[in-house]
Design a protein around this motif. Structure first.
Motif, PDB file in Angstrom:
ATOM      1  N   VAL D 171      -2.904   0.421   1.936  1.00 27.68           N
ATOM      2  CA  VAL D 171      -2.688  -0.966   1.103  1.00 27.68           C
ATOM      3  C   VAL D 171      -3.892  -0.740   0.147  1.00 27.68           C
ATOM      4  O   VAL D 171      -3.883  -1.138  -1.058  1.00 27.68           O
ATOM      5  N   ALA D 172      -5.220  -0.676   0.766  1.00 28.23           N
ATOM      6  CA  ALA D 172      -6.233  -0.621   0.028  1.00 28.23           C
ATOM      7  C   ALA D 172      -6.475   0.437  -1.045  1.00 28.23           C
ATOM      8  O   ALA D 172      -6.848   0.323  -1.970  1.00 28.23           O
ATOM      9  N   PHE D 173      -6.106   1.615  -0.322  1.00 30.38           N
ATOM     10  CA  PHE D 173      -6.038   2.789  -1.074  1.00 30.38           C
ATOM     11  C   PHE D 173      -5.236   2.488  -2.506  1.00 30.38           C
ATOM     12  O   PHE D 173      -5.498   2.902  -3.828  1.00 30.38           O
ATOM     13  N   CYS D 174      -4.016   2.026  -2.387  1.00 31.99           N
ATOM     14  CA  CYS D 174      -3.134   1.900  -3.484  1.00 31.99           C
ATOM     15  C   CYS D 174      -3.491   0.752  -4.591  1.00 31.99           C
ATOM     16  O   CYS D 174      -3.274   0.861  -5.598  1.00 31.99           O
ATOM     17  N   CYS D 175      -4.330  -0.128  -3.848  1.00 36.11           N
ATOM     18  CA  CYS D 175      -4.714  -1.061  -4.742  1.00 36.11           C
ATOM     19  C   CYS D 175      -6.080  -0.935  -5.689  1.00 36.11           C
ATOM     20  O   CYS D 175      -6.343  -1.784  -6.623  1.00 36.11           O
ATOM     21  N   GLU D 176      -6.315   0.274  -5.484  1.00 37.13           N
ATOM     22  CA  GLU D 176      -7.672   1.005  -6.276  1.00 37.13           C
ATOM     23  C   GLU D 176      -7.244   1.684  -7.215  1.00 37.13           C
ATOM     24  O   GLU D 176      -6.662   2.853  -7.125  1.00 37.13           O
ATOM     25  N   PRO D 177      -7.056   1.086  -8.553  1.00 39.51           N
ATOM     26  CA  PRO D 177      -6.478   1.765  -9.855  1.00 39.51           C
ATOM     27  C   PRO D 177      -7.239   3.339 -10.056  1.00 39.51           C
ATOM     28  O   PRO D 177      -6.529   4.217 -10.429  1.00 39.51           O
ATOM     29  N   LYS D 178      -8.388   3.557  -9.382  1.00 39.78           N
ATOM     30  CA  LYS D 178      -9.139   4.787  -9.506  1.00 39.78           C
ATOM     31  C   LYS D 178      -8.348   6.124  -8.781  1.00 39.78           C
ATOM     32  O   LYS D 178      -8.471   6.979  -9.154  1.00 39.78           O
ATOM     33  N   ASN D 179      -7.583   5.580  -7.815  1.00 40.06           N
ATOM     34  CA  ASN D 179      -6.615   6.664  -7.200  1.00 40.06           C
ATOM     35  C   ASN D 179      -5.642   7.103  -8.094  1.00 40.06           C
ATOM     36  O   ASN D 179      -5.097   8.078  -7.717  1.00 40.06           O
ATOM     37  N   LEU D 242       3.030  -9.099  17.602  1.00 42.10           N
ATOM     38  CA  LEU D 242       2.690 -10.496  16.503  1.00 42.10           C
ATOM     39  C   LEU D 242       1.502 -10.564  15.915  1.00 42.10           C
ATOM     40  O   LEU D 242       1.203 -10.787  14.994  1.00 42.10           O
ATOM     41  N   LEU D 243       0.523 -10.363  17.002  1.00 42.76           N
ATOM     42  CA  LEU D 243      -0.822 -10.241  16.295  1.00 42.76           C
ATOM     43  C   LEU D 243      -1.530  -9.218  15.980  1.00 42.76           C
ATOM     44  O   LEU D 243      -2.340  -8.961  15.039  1.00 42.76           O
ATOM     45  N   ALA D 244      -1.465  -8.083  17.013  1.00 39.01           N
ATOM     46  CA  ALA D 244      -2.339  -6.952  16.611  1.00 39.01           C
ATOM     47  C   ALA D 244      -2.130  -6.316  15.387  1.00 39.01           C
ATOM     48  O   ALA D 244      -3.193  -5.775  14.874  1.00 39.01           O
ATOM     49  N   PRO D 245      -0.965  -6.033  14.642  1.00 37.98           N
ATOM     50  CA  PRO D 245      -0.887  -5.452  13.458  1.00 37.98           C
ATOM     51  C   PRO D 245      -1.548  -6.170  12.361  1.00 37.98           C
ATOM     52  O   PRO D 245      -2.330  -5.679  11.480  1.00 37.98           O
ATOM     53  N   ILE D 246      -1.822  -7.570  12.659  1.00 38.19           N
ATOM     54  CA  ILE D 246      -2.685  -8.087  11.560  1.00 38.19           C
ATOM     55  C   ILE D 246      -4.268  -7.640  11.577  1.00 38.19           C
ATOM     56  O   ILE D 246      -4.779  -7.540  10.608  1.00 38.19           O
ATOM     57  N   VAL D 247      -4.459  -7.774  12.706  1.00 37.13           N
ATOM     58  CA  VAL D 247      -5.983  -7.216  13.201  1.00 37.13           C
ATOM     59  C   VAL D 247      -6.120  -5.836  12.609  1.00 37.13           C
ATOM     60  O   VAL D 247      -7.067  -5.574  11.889  1.00 37.13           O
ATOM     61  N   GLY D 248      -5.304  -4.807  12.900  1.00 35.24           N
ATOM     62  CA  GLY D 248      -5.236  -3.553  12.479  1.00 35.24           C
ATOM     63  C   GLY D 248      -5.196  -3.485  11.212  1.00 35.24           C
ATOM     64  O   GLY D 248      -6.149  -2.484  10.405  1.00 35.24           O
ATOM     65  N   ALA D 249      -4.361  -4.057  10.294  1.00 34.80           N
ATOM     66  CA  ALA D 249      -4.283  -3.746   8.803  1.00 34.80           C
ATOM     67  C   ALA D 249      -5.568  -4.260   8.288  1.00 34.80           C
ATOM     68  O   ALA D 249      -6.202  -3.669   7.109  1.00 34.80           O
ATOM     69  N   VAL D 250      -6.133  -5.502   8.770  1.00 38.10           N
ATOM     70  CA  VAL D 250      -7.295  -5.973   8.077  1.00 38.10           C
ATOM     71  C   VAL D 250      -8.362  -4.844   8.107  1.00 38.10           C
ATOM     72  O   VAL D 250      -9.465  -4.497   7.391  1.00 38.10           O
ATOM     73  N   ILE D 251      -8.669  -4.300   9.686  1.00 44.04           N
ATOM     74  CA  ILE D 251      -9.673  -3.295   9.768  1.00 44.04           C
ATOM     75  C   ILE D 251      -9.368  -2.008   9.093  1.00 44.04           C
ATOM     76  O   ILE D 251     -10.367  -1.407   8.594  1.00 44.04           O
ATOM     77  N   GLY D 252      -8.011  -1.542   8.991  1.00 40.52           N
ATOM     78  CA  GLY D 252      -8.038  -0.268   8.042  1.00 40.52           C
ATOM     79  C   GLY D 252      -8.418  -0.725   6.571  1.00 40.52           C
ATOM     80  O   GLY D 252      -8.999   0.312   6.016  1.00 40.52           O
ATOM     81  N   ALA D 253      -7.910  -1.848   6.222  1.00 38.00           N
ATOM     82  CA  ALA D 253      -8.269  -2.017   4.512  1.00 38.00           C
ATOM     83  C   ALA D 253     -10.000  -2.012   4.663  1.00 38.00           C
ATOM     84  O   ALA D 253     -10.369  -1.489   3.542  1.00 38.00           O
ATOM     85  N   TYR D 254     -10.739  -2.653   5.469  1.00 33.32           N
ATOM     86  CA  TYR D 254     -12.102  -2.742   5.343  1.00 33.32           C
ATOM     87  C   TYR D 254     -12.589  -1.202   5.535  1.00 33.32           C
ATOM     88  O   TYR D 254     -13.654  -0.619   5.008  1.00 33.32           O
TER      89      TYR D 254
END
Lengths: 267, 267, 267, 267
Positions: D171-179, D242-254
Motif C-alpha cells: 500500500v505504501a509502495f503504491c502510494c509513492e508516485p516515484k515508483n 479482527l485486530l492483528a491485520p490492522i497492526v500488521g498493515a501499519v507496521i508494513g507501511a512504516y
C-alpha cells in the motif's frame, strides 16, 4: 505537517550507497521471508497445503515483489548473481557489488528468521522440537537447498550454472534499451524467470540460484537449531549454491551479448 | 572502453540474415533447453516434482522467454510453423524460411543436449543407464513426442493440424496492426497460446506443435543413447510432428484472414 | 500483389452486420474448440492429464483468446450473456443481439465438432464406441454441462444467475470510460473473470455461464451419438444454462450501475 | 434518453462519502462472494474440485476484481487493513476509516450470504443439514478462518501481523508516485499479493488478513446455523483476525517508508 514528512526532513538518507544497501537489505529480507514461508507451508503440511507448483509460483512472486520494492532505489538485485551480471555489463563497481552481497546476505538471514518465528509452533508440532535435515521429519529444506542423493557436487555445480544462466541472459536482455521492455514490467519478468527456472532446473537440488538467499538463510538456521551439519552435509555442498550462480549469471550475460545483444539492429 | 563495447566494434554482425539466423539458433536453443528441463523434471520425479499443469505452464514460459530474447532481431519465430505462417502472409521469403528452419533445428538439438548434461546423473539414477522409450523407466518423452497407443498416424496428423492452427491464427492476428496489440506484449501472448494448446490438444501426443523443437531434440537424443527407435517407432511417427504443424499454421493463418482479418473495419 | 491483398480487393465484406456475425461465429467456434479440448483432456485421461485447475485456467484462456480474435470487429462477445448485458447498456439493438446469438450458437457447434474429430479415436478408446452421459465411461460432460445429483433446477438457476452476474458486472465496468481500463487489456480481463467463476461457482453444475457455448455444443453432441438424453436429462436441465446466464448478466450490469457506475466522480 | 441516463439524472449520489461507502460495501460483497465460493468448492468437493492452489489463486482474483470495481470511486480498499495503512499515510481520516470498516463488514456479510444461498443445497447434501465446524463434515471454514490445533492465539497474532505486513508494504509502495506503477495495474498487484500471502502465510490459520471479510462473514454464518461457537472456539480466536491485520498493515507501511520510501532518490 504529516509525521512521515517530519521524519523525512530529519531522517532521510541522502548518500546513494547507504540508501541502496538499505534497500537491498530490506528487499532480500522480503524475498527470503516469502520464500521461506512457501517452503515451510509445503514441508510442514507434507504437501497438503502447498504442492510443487506453489513452490514454483511462490518463489516467482517472491522475486517479483521484492524486486519491485527496491526497483527505484538500488535496482532490486536481491541476488548476488544479478549483481555479478550487472558488474560484467559495467553497471556497478566491484566494491559496491561486494557490499551489496553483504547487505543481501544479512537481509536473507533476517527474512528467514522472521518466518522461522511465524512457523516456530508449526515446526515444533511437526518434528517434536528436534531439528533435522534427514528423515521423515526433516525441515532443513525450509531454510536451505540440498542435493538429491544421486547428485555429485560437480553435477550440482553444472546444474546451478545452467539454471542461473537464464538470469544472466535476461539481466543483459533488460539492460539493452533496444528491447524496449517497459521499466516497470521488468520486475514481473524476473519473477517469471524464477518460476521458469524452478520448473526446469528444480529437480537436482531445488534451484537456489541465489547465493545470498541460500547462504544467509543457511547461517540463520544453523545457529538456530539445525547446527553445523547444514554446512558439512554432502561434502560441503553449501559451497555450490554460493559460487555456481555467480558463474552462471556471468556466462548467461555473455551468451546474450555474443549471440544477440551486440548484433541488435539500430532502430 | 568497456570490453563489450570493444567486442562490438570488431565482432558485431552487420548482415541481417546472419544476425537473424544466429538469433533463431540461440532462441530455439533456449526454448528447447527450458522445455526439456520441464519434461525431465516431470518424468524423472515420476510426477512428484512437476505435474501436467507445470508442463502446460512451463512450455508457455519457455515460448514467451525465447520469443522475447530474439524479438528485436529475427522476430523470435523459434518454430518453423510460425515461419511458415509468416511466409504465407508475405513477411519472409522461402529461402530465408528454410534457413530459419535449419538454424532452429540445430538450436533445438543444442538446447536439449545441454539439459541432457544437466540431468545426466538423474537419468542414470532413474533408468540405471539404459535409455528406453517404453516401460516404467522410459525417458524418451523428455526429448521427443510420442503418440498414445490408440492413435493412428492420420489421427495424429489431424491433432497437430488442429493444435497448430491456433498458432497460425494468432500469428496472423498479431501481424494485423488494426488489432493494436502492443509489440512488446506479443511474445507473452505466444507463450499463453502455447499453454492453451498444451491444455486442450495435449492428450493424443503431447502437442509438440514445433517441428524444429521436436526434430532437433529427437536427433540429439537418438545419437546420445536412445537409438534409431526414436524414428522408427509407431510407423515412423516422427514425420507427423515434423510436417503437420506447418500445414496447421498455414490453415490457421488463412482462417484468421478469411473470417476476420480481411474484413476488419478501417479505423 | 500479395494473394491476400487480391482476395481483400474482391472478397472483403463491407457490411458491418455481416462482418460482425462472421466474427462472432469464428470467435465462438474458437472458444468452444479450446474449451471442448480442455474438457476432453480432463475426462479422457481420467484427471491424469488435466486437473480441475487446468479446467479453470483453460476456459479462461479460451475466453481471452477468442475475445481478442474478434475484439476489433464485433467486440468479441462470444457469449449471449455478454450481448444481453450490452443490450441493456444500450450498446446493441435487440435484432442484432438475436442474430449474434444464432451466429454464436452455430460457431459453438462447429468448434465442438472439430474437437470431437480430434479426439474421436481417444473417445472410442475410452468408451468402446458407446457414448454415455452417466457411469464410469461417461463423456457427455466434454460437450455440455450437467448438474450434481443433489441440485434442483431452481438451485441450478440461482447458481447460474449468481455466476454470470460477475460477467454482467464487468461488462458494465469495462463500458465505463472513467475506469480507464486499456481497451486492449479487456479481453484478458474477461478471461480472468471466466477463470474466477470457474473457481467459485463451478461445483454445482460446472459454470457454463454461456448459453451459446453450452447449447450449440449440446446440439452437436446430441446428433453425433449422445442422443436426445442430453436434453431430457434431469428434468430438461438444459434450459437452465440457456436462460439463466441472460438473467444473471443483466442483473450484474444493473448492480454495477446502481452501486458504482452511475455515481462515479467526474474526472 | 437511455433509461440508465434517466436514472443517473435523478438517482446519482453526489456526496463523496456516501458514494465511497456504497462502493466499499459493493466491492467487499463481491470479494467475499467470490472468496466464499472458492472455499465452498474446495470443502464441499473434499478437494476434488478445488485444491489449495485454487484457493491461493481464487482469493487473489477475488481481491483483484473487487479492488478494480471500486478503484475509481473509493479506491477499492475492501479491507480495513488497507484502510488502516492509508490512514497512517495520511490519505484518509479516522472517522472515514471507521465508516469504511462498517461498510466493508456489512458487504462481506452480504457477499457470504449470497454464496451461502448458491451452495445451500450442496452444503445440505454434504453435512445432512447439521452445520459443523469440526469433524469430517465441517463446513465452517467456508465462512471464517480457524487456527491449526497446535497454534496459540499469540502465535496466531504474530502470523497475521507478519502476513498482513506485506499488504502494508505494498500500500505504501503504491502510494509513492516515484515508483511509477501504472494506476490501473495496482488492483492486479494487490491480487498478486493476496495470492502470495496465501502461499507463504496460509498454513497456521488460512491467512484471513482482512478483518471485514472474516468478521462479516463469521457473523452471517453464526446467525445462519453455525451458532455462537464460531466466536467462542479456540479461546475467542476470532479476535485475532479482527485486530492483528490492522497492526500488521501499519507496521508494513512504516517498514516500507523507513527502509525505502523516505529515501527514494528524487527523479
Amino acid at each position: 505537517m504529516h509525521h512521515l514528512e517530519r521524519f523525512k526532513k530529519y531522517g532521510r538518507i541522502e548518500k546513494e550507497l547507504a540508501r541502496n544497501l538499505l534497500a537491498e537489505f530490506f528487499a532480500t529480507a522480503l524475498l527470503r521471508f516469502i520464500g521461506t514461508g512457501v517452503m515451510a507451508q509445503f514441508v510442514l503440511s507434507r504437501g497438503a497445503s502447498n504442492s510443487p507448483i506453489q513452490i514454483n509460483i511462490g518463489w516467482g512472486l517472491a522475486i517479483a515483489l521484492s524486486v519491485y520494492v527496491a526497483w527505484e532505489t538500488s535496482g532490486g538485485h536481491v541476488n548476488p548473481a544479478v549483481t555479478a551480471a550487472l558488474f560484467i555489463l559495467g553497471k556497478i563497481s566491484l566494491v559496491h557489488s561486494l557490499l551489496y552481497f553483504v547487505a543481501q546476505t544479512i537481509g536473507a538471514a533476517l527474512g528467514a528468521g522472521i518466518m522461522y518465528i511465524v512457523y516456530s509452533e508449526a515446526i515444533n508440532a511437526f518434528d517434536g522440537g528436534v531439528r533435522e535435515i534427514n528423515g521423515p521429519n526433516a525441515t532443513g529444506i525450509i531454510f536451505a537447498s540440498f542435493p538429491q542423493a544421486y547428485l555429485s557436487n560437480i553435477g550440482a555445480f553444472i546444474d546451478q550454472v545452467a539454471g542461473t544462466s537464464l538470469i544472466g541472459i535476461f539481466v543483459a536482455f533488460c539492460c539493452e534499451p533496444k528491447n524496449q521492455i517497459p521499466r516497470n514490467l521488468m520486475p514481473a519478468l524476473f519473477g517469471t524467470i524464477a518460476t521458469t527456472i524452478s520448473m526446469c532446473c528444480g529437480l537436482n537440488m531445488g534451484s537456489p540460484v541465489n547465493p545470498a538467499s541460500d547462504f544467509g538463510s543457511r547461517i540463520l538456521a544453523s545457529v538456530s537449531g539445525y547446527g553445523i551439519q547444514l554446512f558439512t552435509v554432502h561434502h560441503y555442498f553449501f559451497i555450490v549454491p554460493l559460487l555456481a550462480p555467480i558463474v552462471g549469471a556471468v556466462i548467461g550475460a555473455y551468451f546474450y551479448q555474443f549471440f544477440i545483444g551486440l548484433h541488435l539492429p539500430e532502430p
